[in-house]
Structures are given as C-alpha cells and as structure tokens.
Write a protein that holds these residues in place. Structure first.
Motif, PDB file in Angstrom:
ATOM      1  N   GLY A  87      -8.749  44.849   5.821  1.00  0.00           N
ATOM      2  CA  GLY A  87     -10.128  44.396   5.930  1.00  0.00           C
ATOM      3  C   GLY A  87     -10.802  44.930   7.172  1.00  0.00           C
ATOM      4  N   PRO A  88     -12.081  44.579   7.360  1.00  0.00           N
ATOM      5  CA  PRO A  88     -12.859  45.079   8.497  1.00  0.00           C
ATOM      6  C   PRO A  88     -12.254  44.633   9.829  1.00  0.00           C
ATOM      7  N   LEU A  89     -12.454  45.472  10.845  1.00  0.00           N
ATOM      8  CA  LEU A  89     -12.020  45.110  12.185  1.00  0.00           C
ATOM      9  C   LEU A  89     -12.973  44.076  12.774  1.00  0.00           C
TER      10      LEU A  89
ATOM     11  N   VAL B 130      -9.911  59.063  15.081  1.00  0.00           N
ATOM     12  CA  VAL B 130      -9.590  58.343  13.842  1.00  0.00           C
ATOM     13  C   VAL B 130     -10.315  57.002  13.868  1.00  0.00           C
ATOM     14  N   ARG B 131     -11.523  56.987  13.328  1.00  0.00           N
ATOM     15  CA  ARG B 131     -12.344  55.785  13.401  1.00  0.00           C
ATOM     16  C   ARG B 131     -12.837  55.316  12.040  1.00  0.00           C
ATOM     17  N   ASP B 132     -12.172  55.778  10.978  1.00  0.00           N
ATOM     18  CA  ASP B 132     -12.481  55.261   9.650  1.00  0.00           C
ATOM     19  C   ASP B 132     -11.178  55.142   8.865  1.00  0.00           C
ATOM     20  N   ASP B 133     -11.231  54.405   7.777  1.00  0.00           N
ATOM     21  CA  ASP B 133     -10.021  54.122   7.011  1.00  0.00           C
ATOM     22  C   ASP B 133      -9.412  55.373   6.396  1.00  0.00           C
TER      23      ASP B 133
ATOM     24  N   VAL C  78     -13.407  45.234  18.539  1.00  0.00           N
ATOM     25  CA  VAL C  78     -12.115  45.913  18.445  1.00  0.00           C
ATOM     26  C   VAL C  78     -12.350  47.410  18.260  1.00  0.00           C
ATOM     27  N   LEU C  79     -11.585  48.221  18.968  1.00  0.00           N
ATOM     28  CA  LEU C  79     -11.765  49.673  18.929  1.00  0.00           C
ATOM     29  C   LEU C  79     -11.478  50.237  17.541  1.00  0.00           C
ATOM     30  N   GLY C  80     -12.251  51.257  17.148  1.00  0.00           N
ATOM     31  CA  GLY C  80     -12.147  51.815  15.805  1.00  0.00           C
ATOM     32  C   GLY C  80     -10.771  52.338  15.457  1.00  0.00           C
ATOM     33  N   GLU C  81     -10.066  52.910  16.430  1.00  0.00           N
ATOM     34  CA  GLU C  81      -8.754  53.496  16.134  1.00  0.00           C
ATOM     35  C   GLU C  81      -7.670  52.449  15.896  1.00  0.00           C
TER      36      GLU C  81
END
Length: 227
Positions: free
Chosen positions: A60-62, A127-130, A66-69
C-alpha cells in the motif's frame, strides 16, 4: 514495539558511525506480516535517542513523510517472509563498484553470505515508484544484497541486527574486489565456489551478534542505565 524502534534507532546511528551512510540512507525492521518500522527521514547518524520511527504497511501507499525509496523495503518484506530487517546504504567502496556497473565476486568469508551472487540494478534513476522498486528487487534475486548503479546498495537479513552486519560485509566485499581490480589480478584471482560458500556462510558462533556489538558500541541507548 518501542523496543523494536530502539533497535532501529541504534542501527541507524551505527551505520552512520561506520561511514556506511551519510545524508542519505534508511533502515527498517519487520513488526509483523503486514508492517515494519523505518527510521526517521533524516541523516541516520543524527537520529536522536527516543525519536519516533514510522510504522509502514508492507503493501500500500507509504505514510506521509516516509522517503520514496522505502518502497524497496516494502518489496523485500512482501516477497521474503523470512526477512526481518533491511538497510539501504551508500558505503564508499560499494558506491565505486556500483558506479562501475560491477558486482563483487565471492572471494572471502564475508562475501559468502551473498551466495549465489550479489544482484545489480542498472537503472541510475532513484527508486521512487513501485515499478522501479519491483524491478530492483527482481534484480536482487535470491541474494542478500543488491548494488544499484550510481546509487549504492540494499541488504536484507533475518533481523535488522543481521542486515546491519550484512551492510558491513557487502562494503568489505566491494573493498576486496576493488583491491583485486587495482592489482590487475582480478581475472586470475580465485573466487569461492557456491557449495563452499554456502557452507562458509554460518550464523553459528555469534557471528552477527559480535558484529552488532562492534558496530553499536557506545550507543547512547545501549549505554543508558535502566530507571
């Protein structure tokens, strides 16, 4: 959960003292099947005793702030039920080898814990997306470690204490590889066969406990006397 948060804070500061992180990096520990705790989103050496860690869902969403990575942590915990700790770090030797787009060979004892081979993620973007997080962990394969070209590395262990030790091991593995390359002997130097590496990668003899003690010595939350 506060005891686990203390472990996260201690690990964060230990990684900072060891020079494995600087302004960037993060570590986490699994709470249960669906949640983990991640360190505060600031330089890890500056994490204060008692500072709040953030509870993050494995899927689920962070949460806000919280940092994207940290998506990398999510993917590891989702895919590896045995994973209890994750470290995202930027050791100086590891950064050099990752920038070269190379992974270290298994040449010494510390390296055996990354059998069959350290993974390599070649995309230099953060790396900031799923989608990128899933791709990076795919590249990690069955290994305990991943190099990210231009961006450092990630390790996963059965606990955060183990993952902290593995970060030290992977940095040292990269040091050995760079020394071999500098000597001009890398192509002829021996590497450890997979069967031998699997036997060597023991957890017996307080291997990770002693490394944890070494890296965390003098931490204020360990030194503090109970009331």
């Amino acid at each position: 959960m506060e005891e686990l948060a203390k472990t996260v804070r201690i690990a964060a500061r230990a990684l900072g003292r060891a020079g494995l992180v600087h302004a960037y990096g993060h570590c986490s520990a699994r709470v249960d099947e669906d949640h983990f705790l991640v360190c505060p989103a600031r330089p890890m050496a500056q994490v204060a005793p008692g500072e709040a860690c953030t509870l993050v869902p494995v899927r689920g969403p962070l949460p806000e702030g919280v940092l994207g990575e940290v998506r990398l942590h999510q993917k590891i915990y989702a895919r590896r039920p045995q994973a209890g700790g994750v470290v995202r770090f930027m050791g100086p030797q590891l950064m050099v080898l990752a920038a070269l787009g190379r992974v270290p060979e298994i040449r010494h004892g510390f390296g055996t814990y990354f059998t069959p081979r350290v993974g390599l993620w070649s995309d230099i973007q953060l790396v900031r997306d799923d989608e990128k997080a899933a791709g990076a962990i795919d590249a990690m394969g069955e290994s305990a470690g991943l190099l990210m070209r231009g961006n450092g590395g990630v390790v996963a262990g059965n606990s955060l204490e183990e993952a902290t030790g593995l970060a030290f091991y992977l940095e040292d593995m990269c040091r050995i590889e760079l020394a071999a390359l500098s000597s001009g002997l890398a192509s002829s130097a021996p590497a450890i066969a997979q069967e031998d590496a699997m036997r060597r990668a023991t957890r017996a003899g307080l291997i990770f406990e002693r490394m944890w003690d070494h890296l965390t010595a003098g931490d204020p939350e360990l030194a503090a006397s109970p009331n």
